[in-house]
Design a protein around this motif. Sequence first.
Motif, PDB file in Angstrom:
ATOM      1  N   PRO A 224       0.804  -1.233   0.000  1.00  0.00           N
ATOM      2  CA  PRO A 224       0.000   0.000   0.000  1.00  0.00           C
ATOM      3  C   PRO A 224       0.830   1.272   0.000  1.00  0.00           C
ATOM      4  O   PRO A 224       0.319   2.344  -0.325  1.00  0.00           O
ATOM      5  CB  PRO A 224      -0.834  -0.126   1.283  1.00  0.00           C
ATOM      6  N   GLU A 225       2.125   1.172   0.358  1.00  0.00           N
ATOM      7  CA  GLU A 225       2.991   2.345   0.445  1.00  0.00           C
ATOM      8  C   GLU A 225       4.229   2.159  -0.421  1.00  0.00           C
ATOM      9  O   GLU A 225       4.682   1.036  -0.639  1.00  0.00           O
ATOM     10  CB  GLU A 225       3.421   2.579   1.905  1.00  0.00           C
ATOM     11  N   PRO A 226       4.821   3.248  -0.911  1.00  0.00           N
ATOM     12  CA  PRO A 226       6.094   3.150  -1.629  1.00  0.00           C
ATOM     13  C   PRO A 226       7.174   2.566  -0.725  1.00  0.00           C
ATOM     14  O   PRO A 226       7.174   2.787   0.488  1.00  0.00           O
ATOM     15  CB  PRO A 226       6.409   4.607  -1.997  1.00  0.00           C
ATOM     16  N   ALA A 231      11.081   1.535  -7.112  1.00  0.00           N
ATOM     17  CA  ALA A 231      11.661   2.020  -8.364  1.00  0.00           C
ATOM     18  C   ALA A 231      12.431   0.942  -9.110  1.00  0.00           C
ATOM     19  O   ALA A 231      12.858   1.168 -10.250  1.00  0.00           O
ATOM     20  CB  ALA A 231      12.579   3.210  -8.084  1.00  0.00           C
ATOM     21  N   GLU A 232      12.601  -0.230  -8.486  1.00  0.00           N
ATOM     22  CA  GLU A 232      13.448  -1.275  -9.064  1.00  0.00           C
ATOM     23  C   GLU A 232      12.647  -2.465  -9.586  1.00  0.00           C
ATOM     24  O   GLU A 232      13.237  -3.454 -10.004  1.00  0.00           O
ATOM     25  CB  GLU A 232      14.456  -1.760  -8.012  1.00  0.00           C
ATOM     26  N   VAL A 233      11.312  -2.380  -9.559  1.00  0.00           N
ATOM     27  CA  VAL A 233      10.488  -3.503 -10.005  1.00  0.00           C
ATOM     28  C   VAL A 233       9.805  -3.148 -11.320  1.00  0.00           C
ATOM     29  O   VAL A 233       9.843  -2.010 -11.782  1.00  0.00           O
ATOM     30  CB  VAL A 233       9.436  -3.885  -8.936  1.00  0.00           C
ATOM     31  N   ASP A 234       9.177  -4.136 -11.942  1.00  0.00           N
ATOM     32  CA  ASP A 234       8.519  -3.916 -13.232  1.00  0.00           C
ATOM     33  C   ASP A 234       7.132  -3.302 -13.080  1.00  0.00           C
ATOM     34  O   ASP A 234       6.727  -2.461 -13.888  1.00  0.00           O
ATOM     35  CB  ASP A 234       8.413  -5.253 -13.980  1.00  0.00           C
ATOM     36  N   TRP A 237       1.603  -2.379  -7.492  1.00  0.00           N
ATOM     37  CA  TRP A 237       0.165  -2.326  -7.185  1.00  0.00           C
ATOM     38  C   TRP A 237       0.014  -1.857  -5.754  1.00  0.00           C
ATOM     39  O   TRP A 237       0.485  -2.527  -4.828  1.00  0.00           O
ATOM     40  CB  TRP A 237      -0.463  -3.711  -7.371  1.00  0.00           C
ATOM     41  N   ARG A 238      -0.595  -0.712  -5.569  1.00  0.00           N
ATOM     42  CA  ARG A 238      -0.786  -0.160  -4.232  1.00  0.00           C
ATOM     43  C   ARG A 238      -2.008  -0.811  -3.583  1.00  0.00           C
ATOM     44  O   ARG A 238      -3.107  -0.260  -3.569  1.00  0.00           O
ATOM     45  CB  ARG A 238      -0.941   1.362  -4.303  1.00  0.00           C
TER      46      ARG A 238
END
Length: 250
Positions: A224-226, A231-234, A237-238
Amino acid sequence: MDAVPAAIAEALRRATDTGGHICVLTGAGMSAESGIPTFRGTHDSLWSRFDPMRLATAEAWREDPALVWGWYRWRMQLVRDAQPNAGHRALATLAQRVPLSLVTQNVDDLHERAGSLVDAHVHGSLFALRCFACGRAHAGSLDDYVGGMQRVEPMRCAACGDRIRPGVVWFGEALPDDAWSAATDAAMRCTLMLVVGTSGLVYPAAGLPALARRHGATVVEINPEPTALSAEVDHVWRATAAHGLPRFLG
């Protein structure tokens, strides 16, 4: 959040249609929805003045084993009182449909109680008790625990008489060789990795998604959170584990 995002649904379809292997990496957020606080999120008044990172060490155990065991007995009781959530149950069902390896950073047993086979507890397990001195597994039952007790004298080893410790990986200790080998193997041979409820801050486990990508896998973060991994995944989904994972079942 009611449906799996199209790009993620397509990644799942490709993995299943081509006979691919799915690896799921779970962290503390996976169990938070079952009422188990994250390691650093303990605000209970009984333990609020203690730093978990200081208690979870061999040095703390040598200095005050009754205090450390009391903290772990409290944590064990939280786990015993908790129940697997919809996310845990969804992974168990998904594993019946597709080849799936489950790697967890969690030390609870909620995955197993939901019906999953865990390939690797990379940070150990609360209930895999062993002797601090000789390492022998403790085959007996847990001692009695009364809620509110802060200091509990640890049980004794039947072989050497030393104290029984929790089966977790403390700070400064190496990860279990067999668990880490299973985790890296799963990461290298999967075609799709789901990273669920982990902050991506604790290494070496946080390096598994990058390992999977280097070997050609698509990596999806469900959180649910960054996080440090976002930034390193394809795909991201939050969603929470309990809300998002059941949607994979269709």
